[in-house]
Design a protein around this motif. Structure first.
Motif, short mmCIF file in Angstrom:
data_model
loop_
_atom_site.label_atom_id
_atom_site.label_comp_id
_atom_site.label_asym_id
_atom_site.label_seq_id
_atom_site.Cartn_x
_atom_site.Cartn_y
_atom_site.Cartn_z
N ILE A 92 7.53 7.03 2.31
CA ILE A 92 6.32 6.23 2.38
C ILE A 92 5.72 6.41 3.77
O ILE A 92 6.44 6.40 4.77
CB ILE A 92 6.65 4.74 2.12
CG1 ILE A 92 7.26 4.58 0.73
CG2 ILE A 92 5.41 3.88 2.28
CD1 ILE A 92 7.85 3.21 0.48
N PHE A 93 4.41 6.54 3.81
CA PHE A 93 3.72 6.61 5.09
C PHE A 93 2.45 5.78 5.01
O PHE A 93 2.00 5.40 3.93
CB PHE A 93 3.43 8.06 5.52
CG PHE A 93 2.45 8.79 4.65
CD1 PHE A 93 1.10 8.85 4.97
CD2 PHE A 93 2.88 9.43 3.49
CE1 PHE A 93 0.21 9.51 4.18
CE2 PHE A 93 1.98 10.11 2.69
CZ PHE A 93 0.65 10.15 3.03
N THR A 94 1.90 5.46 6.18
CA THR A 94 0.66 4.67 6.22
C THR A 94 -0.49 5.56 6.62
O THR A 94 -0.31 6.57 7.31
CB THR A 94 0.77 3.50 7.23
OG1 THR A 94 1.00 4.04 8.53
CG2 THR A 94 1.86 2.55 6.84
N TYR A 95 -1.67 5.17 6.17
CA TYR A 95 -2.88 5.90 6.53
C TYR A 95 -3.98 4.89 6.80
O TYR A 95 -4.26 4.04 5.96
CB TYR A 95 -3.31 6.85 5.41
CG TYR A 95 -4.56 7.64 5.76
CD1 TYR A 95 -4.49 8.75 6.58
CD2 TYR A 95 -5.79 7.24 5.30
CE1 TYR A 95 -5.62 9.46 6.92
CE2 TYR A 95 -6.94 7.93 5.63
CZ TYR A 95 -6.84 9.04 6.44
OH TYR A 95 -7.97 9.74 6.78
N LYS A 96 -4.59 4.98 7.97
CA LYS A 96 -5.70 4.09 8.33
C LYS A 96 -6.99 4.77 7.94
O LYS A 96 -7.28 5.88 8.37
CB LYS A 96 -5.69 3.78 9.82
CG LYS A 96 -6.76 2.79 10.23
CD LYS A 96 -6.46 2.21 11.58
CE LYS A 96 -7.53 1.30 12.08
NZ LYS A 96 -7.91 0.22 11.22
N THR A 97 -7.78 4.10 7.11
CA THR A 97 -9.00 4.68 6.59
C THR A 97 -10.23 4.19 7.34
O THR A 97 -10.20 3.14 7.97
CB THR A 97 -9.15 4.37 5.09
OG1 THR A 97 -10.32 5.01 4.60
CG2 THR A 97 -9.25 2.89 4.83
#
Length: 161
Positions: A92-97
């Motif tokens: 799992i990874f995070t992505y800032k949009t």
């Protein structure tokens, strides 16, 4: 945008009614619609918004981008599945949009979820951070981030003036 489309329909209807033909024909309506497109294109700067067919073209580009990305991802997932020894590291990874608004965030989340090999697990309360599960974190993360960048750009072209 919707007003320009209605005006285009009105021009096509006027064209249909003003053409001297014994019975109305659909081809006459379509030719009036094409004439209306030309008239509206010439006059669109007076409306204060961009020409409405630009948004339609951008939407078609977004759909074609989605089809391309889904094919690329499908082949990547098929390659992983068909290898004799499964060598993946899910994660799992995070992505800032950069997207704003519920429609933009929802569209991006749906496009990512429909793309094989990645699933949007959660979106933050503000709607600016995605928590994404990738099938193979080492290989898929770069592909997913590349896809997200393309999707973000295409979504912004469709939704923003």
């Amino acid at each position: 945008m919707f007003g320009q489309f209605l005006l285009n329909l009105f021009i096509a209807l006027l064209w249909l009614l003003l053409v001297d033909a014994p019975t109305p024909e659909i081809t006459t309506f379509f030719s009036g619609f094409v004439v209306g497109i030309g008239i509206l294109y010439v006059m669109h700067r007076f409306f204060g918004t961009r020409f409405y067919l630009n948004r339609v073209i951008k939407l078609i580009n977004l759909i074609l981008l989605f089809i391309k990305e889904i094919l690329i991802s499908s082949f990547s997932v098929m390659k992983q599945i068909l290898t004799p020894k499964l060598n993946i590291t899910p994660g799992i990874f995070t992505y800032k949009t950069n997207l704003e608004g519920e429609w933009e965030v929802t569209a991006l989340a749906l496009l990512l979820t429909l793309t094989p090999g990645s699933v949007v697990m959660e979106v933050s309360e503000k709607g600016d951070v995605f928590y994404i599960h990738a099938m193979d974190i080492e290989q898929s993360k770069e592909e997913v981030i590349r896809s997200i960048g393309k999707y973000e750009k295409a979504i912004m072209e469709v939704t923003r003036e």
